[in-house]
Design an enzyme around this catalytic site. Sequence first.
Site, PDB file in Angstrom:
ATOM      1  N   ASP A  51      22.969  50.158  48.568  1.00  0.00           N
ATOM      2  CA  ASP A  51      23.608  49.815  49.856  1.00  0.00           C
ATOM      3  C   ASP A  51      22.623  49.451  50.954  1.00  0.00           C
ATOM      4  OD1 ASP A  51      26.191  50.264  49.278  1.00  0.00           O
ATOM      5  OD2 ASP A  51      26.470  52.005  50.573  1.00  0.00           O
ATOM      6  N   CYS A 102      43.436  43.587  35.074  1.00  0.00           N
ATOM      7  CA  CYS A 102      44.427  43.904  36.116  1.00  0.00           C
ATOM      8  C   CYS A 102      45.795  43.380  35.684  1.00  0.00           C
ATOM      9  CB  CYS A 102      44.048  43.277  37.453  1.00  0.00           C
ATOM     10  SG  CYS A 102      42.834  44.237  38.371  1.00  0.00           S
ATOM     11  N   CYS A 132      49.613  43.762  37.317  1.00  0.00           N
ATOM     12  CA  CYS A 132      49.677  44.941  38.191  1.00  0.00           C
ATOM     13  C   CYS A 132      49.374  44.564  39.651  1.00  0.00           C
ATOM     14  CB  CYS A 132      48.667  45.972  37.702  1.00  0.00           C
ATOM     15  SG  CYS A 132      48.500  47.398  38.771  1.00  0.00           S
ATOM     16  N   CYS A 171      47.680  48.499  43.775  1.00  0.00           N
ATOM     17  CA  CYS A 171      46.766  48.730  44.897  1.00  0.00           C
ATOM     18  C   CYS A 171      47.211  47.947  46.136  1.00  0.00           C
ATOM     19  CB  CYS A 171      45.331  48.356  44.510  1.00  0.00           C
ATOM     20  SG  CYS A 171      45.153  46.704  43.839  1.00  0.00           S
ATOM     21  N   CYS A 191      48.464  49.940  49.697  1.00  0.00           N
ATOM     22  CA  CYS A 191      47.515  49.966  50.822  1.00  0.00           C
ATOM     23  C   CYS A 191      48.263  50.199  52.142  1.00  0.00           C
ATOM     24  CB  CYS A 191      46.721  48.659  50.879  1.00  0.00           C
ATOM     25  SG  CYS A 191      45.664  48.606  52.325  1.00  0.00           S
ATOM     26  N   CYS A 235      40.937  47.594  56.895  1.00  0.00           N
ATOM     27  CA  CYS A 235      40.774  48.675  55.922  1.00  0.00           C
ATOM     28  C   CYS A 235      40.478  50.002  56.640  1.00  0.00           C
ATOM     29  CB  CYS A 235      39.641  48.310  54.959  1.00  0.00           C
ATOM     30  SG  CYS A 235      39.292  49.593  53.762  1.00  0.00           S
ATOM     31  N   CYS A 279      38.910  55.969  52.757  1.00  0.00           N
ATOM     32  CA  CYS A 279      40.257  55.930  52.197  1.00  0.00           C
ATOM     33  C   CYS A 279      40.144  55.661  50.693  1.00  0.00           C
ATOM     34  CB  CYS A 279      41.060  54.816  52.876  1.00  0.00           C
ATOM     35  SG  CYS A 279      42.617  54.401  52.060  1.00  0.00           S
ATOM     36  N   CYS A 329      43.850  52.842  47.339  1.00  0.00           N
ATOM     37  CA  CYS A 329      43.933  51.770  46.333  1.00  0.00           C
ATOM     38  C   CYS A 329      43.297  52.191  45.015  1.00  0.00           C
ATOM     39  CB  CYS A 329      43.345  50.458  46.859  1.00  0.00           C
ATOM     40  SG  CYS A 329      41.698  50.594  47.532  1.00  0.00           S
ATOM     41  N   CYS A 352      45.394  53.220  41.152  1.00  0.00           N
ATOM     42  CA  CYS A 352      45.026  52.303  40.059  1.00  0.00           C
ATOM     43  C   CYS A 352      45.196  53.005  38.703  1.00  0.00           C
ATOM     44  CB  CYS A 352      43.597  51.817  40.242  1.00  0.00           C
ATOM     45  SG  CYS A 352      43.069  50.738  38.886  1.00  0.00           S
TER      46      CYS A 352
HETATM   47  S1  SF4 Z   1      45.848  48.917  40.838  1.00  0.00           S
HETATM   48 FE1  SF4 Z   1      44.026  48.632  39.550  1.00  0.00          FE
HETATM   49  S2  SF4 Z   1      44.771  47.511  37.756  1.00  0.00           S
HETATM   50 FE2  SF4 Z   1      46.330  47.352  39.323  1.00  0.00          FE
HETATM   51  S3  SF4 Z   1      45.854  45.416  40.352  1.00  0.00           S
HETATM   52 FE3  SF4 Z   1      44.877  47.037  41.504  1.00  0.00          FE
HETATM   53  S4  SF4 Z   1      42.821  47.128  40.707  1.00  0.00           S
HETATM   54 FE4  SF4 Z   1      44.040  46.000  39.200  1.00  0.00          FE
HETATM   55  S1  SF4 Z   2      40.578  51.674  51.015  1.00  0.00           S
HETATM   56 FE1  SF4 Z   2      42.645  52.139  51.801  1.00  0.00          FE
HETATM   57  S2  SF4 Z   2      42.930  50.795  53.561  1.00  0.00           S
HETATM   58 FE2  SF4 Z   2      41.169  50.006  52.391  1.00  0.00          FE
HETATM   59  S3  SF4 Z   2      42.060  48.504  51.007  1.00  0.00           S
HETATM   60 FE3  SF4 Z   2      42.040  50.435  49.871  1.00  0.00          FE
HETATM   61  S4  SF4 Z   2      44.064  51.331  50.288  1.00  0.00           S
HETATM   62 FE4  SF4 Z   2      43.735  49.724  51.786  1.00  0.00          FE
END
Ligand code: SF4
Ligand code: SF4
Length: 314
Positions: free
Chosen positions: A131, A185, A188, A191, A195, A211, A238, A241, A245
């Site tokens: 990073d 993915c 699906c 995520c 969000c 975010c 956070c 997402c 998954c």
């Molecule tokens: S939840 Fe995971 S598998 Fe589903 S679209 Fe998002 S990143 Fe891809």
């Molecule tokens: S970290 Fe949280 S706010 Fe950011 S994209 Fe993922 S679910 Fe959304």
Amino acid sequence: MPKKAIYSKLIKEESKRLGFLSCGISKADFLEKEAPLLEKWLSKGMHGEMSYMEKNFDKRLDPRKLVNGAKSVISLLLNYYPSKTQNTNAPKISKYAYGKDYHFVIKNKLKNLLFFINEHIGEVKGRVFVDSAPVLDKAWAQKSGLGWIGKHTNLITKKTGSFYFIAELIVDIPLEYDNPVNEHCGTCTKCIDACPTSAIVSPYQLDAKKCISYLTIELKDNIPPHFVDKMDNWMFGCDVCQDVCPWNRYSKPHKEKEFSAKEELINYSMEEWEEMTEEVFNKVFKKSAVKRTKYKGLKRNIYYLKKQTKWQKP
Ligand code: SF4
Ligand code: SF4
């Protein structure tokens, strides 16, 4: 076996011994596919106040401009999935920040890996990255076959999900290179649907300004009013997402002692977080990534959580 293949094998074996989850290697080259995507993302201002993202654009896309004579990018994953999570009646902290700041932990391991390479392969110049400099870590990890970049823009692996740090070691010797893996993915959209702030504006595109990680850590101003009711009880980062998954049902707890959370972090209630003094903050978060937001920032985040129309006690 060609020398390059022997060296790559040695490096991968040593990375396992050092505790990394996996290691993949790519040729240090210009990231052709990523260049227009990064340019578009920046031009849309999706990086918000993170102006450092605009700097070193060329270096970000070409490791040879970052490290003289760079030939190979060694990508490494380090698991941080915790065995215990926080008290559910408390403001939430992203799992990656439970233990000691990953920068310290990973840098040490990378330096040990570079030392090993110099001992067993020969004089190799290299630079370690966590990073800390302009390296597109997810792109390199994907190129090296460590996983695919999911619709939430994090790296995922079929066997271990996405709760790990990504780090790189850029070296000036050619090695045997890995190939990318297929993405899984499919149809699906969990995520994107989950969000809280709709920050994943389309598959594979994150508007960082929206975010919660950005709002609770990077943003220095007040949290904009239209986000207050969407903070979903997060006070640092956070994980929504990633939590939703399906591939993360394969996450296994890490074995890294330094990533263990302090008891206070796991057990504190909302009231205790609210009453926390700066002295206690410094004790609980000694050498923690949470220090990035400072006492004032954490207090600001808690203040906004309390302003949610209904403080969402889980
Ligand atoms: S939840 Fe995971 S598998 Fe589903 S679209 Fe998002 S990143 Fe891809
Ligand atoms: S970290 Fe949280 S706010 Fe950011 S994209 Fe993922 S679910 Fe959304």
